[in-house]
Design a protein around this motif. Structure first.
Motif, PDB file in Angstrom:
ATOM      1  N   ILE A 123       0.835  -1.208   0.000  1.00 21.74           N
ATOM      2  CA  ILE A 123       0.000   0.000   0.000  1.00 21.74           C
ATOM      3  C   ILE A 123       0.864   1.250   0.000  1.00 21.74           C
ATOM      4  CG2 ILE A 123      -1.654   1.338   1.355  1.00 21.74           C
ATOM      5  CD1 ILE A 123      -2.960  -0.993   0.009  1.00 21.74           C
ATOM      6  N   LEU A 124       1.895   1.271   0.842  1.00 18.06           N
ATOM      7  CA  LEU A 124       2.789   2.438   0.911  1.00 18.06           C
ATOM      8  C   LEU A 124       3.510   2.665  -0.416  1.00 18.06           C
ATOM      9  CD1 LEU A 124       4.313   2.008   4.495  1.00 18.06           C
ATOM     10  CD2 LEU A 124       2.623   3.700   3.748  1.00 18.06           C
ATOM     11  N   CYS A 125       3.984   1.582  -1.025  1.00 18.88           N
ATOM     12  CA  CYS A 125       4.665   1.704  -2.325  1.00 18.88           C
ATOM     13  C   CYS A 125       3.714   2.220  -3.401  1.00 18.88           C
ATOM     14  CB  CYS A 125       5.251   0.352  -2.740  1.00 18.88           C
ATOM     15  SG  CYS A 125       6.647  -0.197  -1.730  1.00 18.88           S
ATOM     16  N   PHE A 126       2.473   1.735  -3.371  1.00 18.80           N
ATOM     17  CA  PHE A 126       1.495   2.191  -4.360  1.00 18.80           C
ATOM     18  C   PHE A 126       1.177   3.678  -4.172  1.00 18.80           C
ATOM     19  CE2 PHE A 126      -2.794   2.943  -5.968  1.00 18.80           C
ATOM     20  CZ  PHE A 126      -2.716   2.395  -7.236  1.00 18.80           C
ATOM     21  N   LEU A 127       1.046   4.109  -2.927  1.00 16.15           N
ATOM     22  CA  LEU A 127       0.788   5.527  -2.652  1.00 16.15           C
ATOM     23  C   LEU A 127       1.940   6.396  -3.145  1.00 16.15           C
ATOM     24  CD1 LEU A 127      -0.736   5.342   0.945  1.00 16.15           C
ATOM     25  CD2 LEU A 127      -1.946   5.864  -1.181  1.00 16.15           C
ATOM     26  N   LEU A 128       3.180   5.930  -2.900  1.00 19.89           N
ATOM     27  CA  LEU A 128       4.351   6.693  -3.339  1.00 19.89           C
ATOM     28  C   LEU A 128       4.410   6.761  -4.860  1.00 19.89           C
ATOM     29  CD1 LEU A 128       6.980   8.151  -2.724  1.00 19.89           C
ATOM     30  CD2 LEU A 128       8.121   5.925  -2.609  1.00 19.89           C
TER      31      LEU A 128
ATOM     32  N   ILE B 138     -10.800  13.742  -0.966  1.00 21.14           N
ATOM     33  CA  ILE B 138     -12.187  13.987  -0.570  1.00 21.14           C
ATOM     34  C   ILE B 138     -12.905  12.667  -0.286  1.00 21.14           C
ATOM     35  CG2 ILE B 138     -13.271  13.958  -2.879  1.00 21.14           C
ATOM     36  CD1 ILE B 138     -14.783  16.510  -1.883  1.00 21.14           C
ATOM     37  N   ILE B 139     -12.510  11.585  -0.968  1.00 16.99           N
ATOM     38  CA  ILE B 139     -13.089  10.269  -0.663  1.00 16.99           C
ATOM     39  C   ILE B 139     -12.641   9.815   0.719  1.00 16.99           C
ATOM     40  CG2 ILE B 139     -12.967   7.822  -1.283  1.00 16.99           C
ATOM     41  CD1 ILE B 139     -13.154   8.612  -4.176  1.00 16.99           C
ATOM     42  N   TYR B 140     -11.378  10.081   1.064  1.00 23.78           N
ATOM     43  CA  TYR B 140     -10.894   9.744   2.402  1.00 23.78           C
ATOM     44  C   TYR B 140     -11.684  10.500   3.465  1.00 23.78           C
ATOM     45  CZ  TYR B 140      -7.913   9.578   6.527  1.00 23.78           C
ATOM     46  OH  TYR B 140      -7.449   9.427   7.800  1.00 23.78           O
ATOM     47  N   PHE B 141     -11.967  11.773   3.192  1.00 19.97           N
ATOM     48  CA  PHE B 141     -12.718  12.577   4.158  1.00 19.97           C
ATOM     49  C   PHE B 141     -14.106  11.991   4.392  1.00 19.97           C
ATOM     50  CE2 PHE B 141     -15.744  15.936   5.177  1.00 19.97           C
ATOM     51  CZ  PHE B 141     -15.140  16.541   6.260  1.00 19.97           C
ATOM     52  N   PHE B 142     -14.807  11.668   3.307  1.00 17.02           N
ATOM     53  CA  PHE B 142     -16.170  11.165   3.449  1.00 17.02           C
ATOM     54  C   PHE B 142     -16.219   9.695   3.858  1.00 17.02           C
ATOM     55  CE2 PHE B 142     -17.144  14.788   0.535  1.00 17.02           C
ATOM     56  CZ  PHE B 142     -17.926  15.486   1.427  1.00 17.02           C
TER      57      PHE B 142
ATOM     58  N   ILE C 127      -4.170   7.237 -15.252  1.00 20.87           N
ATOM     59  CA  ILE C 127      -4.733   8.193 -14.294  1.00 20.87           C
ATOM     60  C   ILE C 127      -6.091   7.706 -13.788  1.00 20.87           C
ATOM     61  CG2 ILE C 127      -5.624  10.541 -14.016  1.00 20.87           C
ATOM     62  CD1 ILE C 127      -3.497  11.439 -16.017  1.00 20.87           C
ATOM     63  N   PHE C 128      -6.952   7.282 -14.716  1.00 18.04           N
ATOM     64  CA  PHE C 128      -8.305   6.848 -14.351  1.00 18.04           C
ATOM     65  C   PHE C 128      -8.260   5.631 -13.432  1.00 18.04           C
ATOM     66  CE2 PHE C 128     -11.937   4.040 -15.213  1.00 18.04           C
ATOM     67  CZ  PHE C 128     -12.969   4.861 -14.798  1.00 18.04           C
ATOM     68  N   PHE C 129      -7.534   4.584 -13.853  1.00 17.32           N
ATOM     69  CA  PHE C 129      -7.507   3.359 -13.050  1.00 17.32           C
ATOM     70  C   PHE C 129      -6.760   3.576 -11.738  1.00 17.32           C
ATOM     71  CE2 PHE C 129      -8.338   1.373 -17.238  1.00 17.32           C
ATOM     72  CZ  PHE C 129      -9.469   0.661 -16.891  1.00 17.32           C
ATOM     73  N   GLY C 130      -5.776   4.471 -11.741  1.00 23.61           N
ATOM     74  CA  GLY C 130      -5.086   4.796 -10.498  1.00 23.61           C
ATOM     75  C   GLY C 130      -6.024   5.430  -9.488  1.00 23.61           C
ATOM     76  N   ILE C 131      -6.847   6.369  -9.952  1.00 23.03           N
ATOM     77  CA  ILE C 131      -7.821   7.022  -9.072  1.00 23.03           C
ATOM     78  C   ILE C 131      -8.841   6.005  -8.551  1.00 23.03           C
ATOM     79  CG2 ILE C 131      -9.716   8.703  -9.006  1.00 23.03           C
ATOM     80  CD1 ILE C 131      -8.131  10.446 -10.924  1.00 23.03           C
ATOM     81  N   VAL C 132      -9.317   5.123  -9.431  1.00 20.80           N
ATOM     82  CA  VAL C 132     -10.318   4.125  -9.037  1.00 20.80           C
ATOM     83  C   VAL C 132      -9.748   3.156  -7.996  1.00 20.80           C
ATOM     84  CG1 VAL C 132     -11.692   2.166  -9.847  1.00 20.80           C
ATOM     85  CG2 VAL C 132     -11.618   4.268 -11.180  1.00 20.80           C
ATOM     86  N   ILE C 133      -8.537   2.624  -8.277  1.00 20.71           N
ATOM     87  CA  ILE C 133      -7.937   1.647  -7.351  1.00 20.71           C
ATOM     88  C   ILE C 133      -7.676   2.276  -5.998  1.00 20.71           C
ATOM     89  CG2 ILE C 133      -5.879   0.240  -6.916  1.00 20.71           C
ATOM     90  CD1 ILE C 133      -5.707  -0.227  -9.948  1.00 20.71           C
TER      91      ILE C 133
ATOM     92  N   SER D 103      -9.116   4.876  -4.682  1.00 24.22           N
ATOM     93  CA  SER D 103     -10.385   5.196  -4.025  1.00 24.22           C
ATOM     94  C   SER D 103     -10.985   3.961  -3.359  1.00 24.22           C
ATOM     95  CB  SER D 103     -11.374   5.779  -5.048  1.00 24.22           C
ATOM     96  OG  SER D 103     -10.867   6.973  -5.622  1.00 24.22           O
ATOM     97  N   ILE D 104     -10.892   2.817  -4.033  1.00 26.59           N
ATOM     98  CA  ILE D 104     -11.407   1.571  -3.454  1.00 26.59           C
ATOM     99  C   ILE D 104     -10.629   1.207  -2.194  1.00 26.59           C
ATOM    100  CG2 ILE D 104     -11.643  -0.921  -3.833  1.00 26.59           C
ATOM    101  CD1 ILE D 104     -12.202  -0.304  -6.777  1.00 26.59           C
ATOM    102  N   ILE D 105      -9.301   1.363  -2.250  1.00 27.01           N
ATOM    103  CA  ILE D 105      -8.461   1.067  -1.079  1.00 27.01           C
ATOM    104  C   ILE D 105      -8.838   1.971   0.088  1.00 27.01           C
ATOM    105  CG2 ILE D 105      -6.108   1.168  -0.183  1.00 27.01           C
ATOM    106  CD1 ILE D 105      -5.127   0.330  -2.957  1.00 27.01           C
ATOM    107  N   ILE D 106      -9.092   3.246  -0.214  1.00 26.10           N
ATOM    108  CA  ILE D 106      -9.431   4.206   0.839  1.00 26.10           C
ATOM    109  C   ILE D 106     -10.778   3.851   1.472  1.00 26.10           C
ATOM    110  CG2 ILE D 106     -10.076   6.615   1.263  1.00 26.10           C
ATOM    111  CD1 ILE D 106      -7.972   7.400  -0.815  1.00 26.10           C
ATOM    112  N   VAL D 107     -11.781   3.542   0.652  1.00 33.35           N
ATOM    113  CA  VAL D 107     -13.109   3.199   1.182  1.00 33.35           C
ATOM    114  C   VAL D 107     -13.043   1.940   2.028  1.00 33.35           C
ATOM    115  CG1 VAL D 107     -15.444   2.485   0.549  1.00 33.35           C
ATOM    116  CG2 VAL D 107     -14.351   4.364  -0.678  1.00 33.35           C
TER     117      VAL D 107
END
Length: 372
Positions: A45-50, A77-81, A144-150, A152-156
């Motif tokens: 997870i940390l490597c993916f975030l970096l 904003i997904i993390y916030f909500f 960019i799209f799949f990065g945001i989706v993946i 976001s799923i991890i955050i939720v």
């Protein structure tokens, strides 16, 4: 050869591989190495975030600032909500979401600007690399799209699903109520009629005070629970007024929405998702027992003990009543619902779950530590 393979793409693939390896205990019995796989998962997870952040900085440097800002703003904003419930006091949720989105966009812009300047300085003065290569870099929209989706799923998944579901429902409700509806045109008339104003007398509604468990009755019920705990050699618990207020909120919620479960099927809220509204900290947890009865629209003292006696005959509910909680409270309502909440710091009761999930768990799991 090694230097050629060290790039952002391979680093991202490595992080995804670590995450997948960390999921292995979910499919195969590897209990002896669960701690190791958990560490591998967290490292992934940390490597993916970096890698994700570095790609956003790279997009910013390639004059694709909008894509870079979205890459940071959307997950923020997904993390916030996913972690913070929208307060009920906010009248226009949609406007609040827009304001927060703009605020996170400003933070993302500042962070990307500073990071890109630092990266440029490191490339020029420390690594002695040329910056001309970024002129030939074109951001990949699919990445960019799949990065945001993946992400976001991890955050939720890492947040509180109940809070996320409740906030999404609030946002959708706000959107639907803010969509303008075309009104029919008033009929054209050459004559204006004036109708007398009709005054409807207001009738006061009196709600009896004996429609729910009082604080005193809840304290007596905790005494009854302590007598059962004493018989089983378990330390007693104290009454907590904050937990009582949460229990009252839970039975009232069941009455209002007409369900009997640990999670509201419409709003996604549960005891864990609303606890901070009643004074509990994020490190305090409440484990819930729920009980339904045919009330006939009325409440009478003593229903609490009936619910406890019934819970003591059920394995999962008994486990919660005899769990080493520090405090607790009980509440029943005239709507036919009773709730016991045990307070602890052991993460017991964390998250929003359904009664069906609880039944399935206790039907398959072996004897738990401390189970009597």
């Amino acid at each position: 050869m090694f230097k050629e393979n060290v790039n952002l793409k391979n680093f991202t693939l490595l992080s995804i591989l670590l995450i997948l390896v960390g999921f292995l205990p979910s499919f195969f019995p590897l209990n002896n190495y669960s701690g190791l796989f958990q560490t591998v998962f967290e490292a992934g997870i940390l490597c993916f975030l970096l890698a994700y952040f570095l790609y956003a900085v790279k997009c910013w440097g390639a004059m694709s600032q909008i894509s870079a800002v979205l890459m940071l703003t959307v997950p923020l904003i997904i993390y916030f909500f996913s972690t913070t419930k929208i307060p009920d006091s906010i009248t226009n949720v949609l406007i609040d979401v827009i304001i927060k989105f703009c605020w996170y966009a400003i933070i993302s812009t500042i962070l990307l600007f500073v990071s890109e300047k630092l990266k440029t300085g490191i490339d020029r003065h420390i690594l002695k690399n040329s910056n001309y290569s970024r002129w030939y870099f074109h951001p990949n929209g699919n990445y960019i799209f799949f990065g945001i989706v993946i992400l976001s799923i991890i955050i939720v998944m890492g947040g509180t699903p109940g809070i996320w579901t409740g906030n999404v429902n609030s946002i959708l409700h706000s959107v639907s109520t803010n969509i303008p509806v075309a009104q029919p045109a008033a009929p054209i008339s050459s004559t204006t009629y004036e109708y007398p104003q009709i005054v409807v007398p207001t009738v006061p509604v009196f709600v009896p005070s004996n429609q729910f468990t009082t604080i005193e009755n809840s304290k007596k019920t905790i005494d009854y629970i302590n007598s059962l705990r004493s018989r089983n050699g378990v330390q007693s618990i104290r009454f907590d007024s904050r937990v009582y207020n949460i229990a009252m909120a839970r039975v009232n919620d069941m009455d209002k929405y007409g369900y009997m479960d640990h999670t509201n099927p419409q709003t996604g809220t549960c005891a864990d998702s609303i606890k901070t509204q009643y004074g509990l900290s994020n490190s305090e947890y409440v484990a819930e027992n729920a009980f339904g009865f045919d009330s006939g629209g009325s409440y009478s003292a003593g229903l609490e003990n009936e619910a406890i006696d019934s819970w003591m005959k059920s394995r999962g509910h008994r486990y919660n009543l005899l769990y080493p909680h520090t405090a607790g409270a009980v509440a029943c309502s005239s709507g036919g619902h009773c709730v016991f909440l045990g307070l602890n710091n052991d993460r017991f009761g964390e998250g929003c779950h359904t009664g069906a999930q609880g039944i399935a768990y206790w039907n398959t799991v072996g004897k738990q530590p401390g189970e009597i």
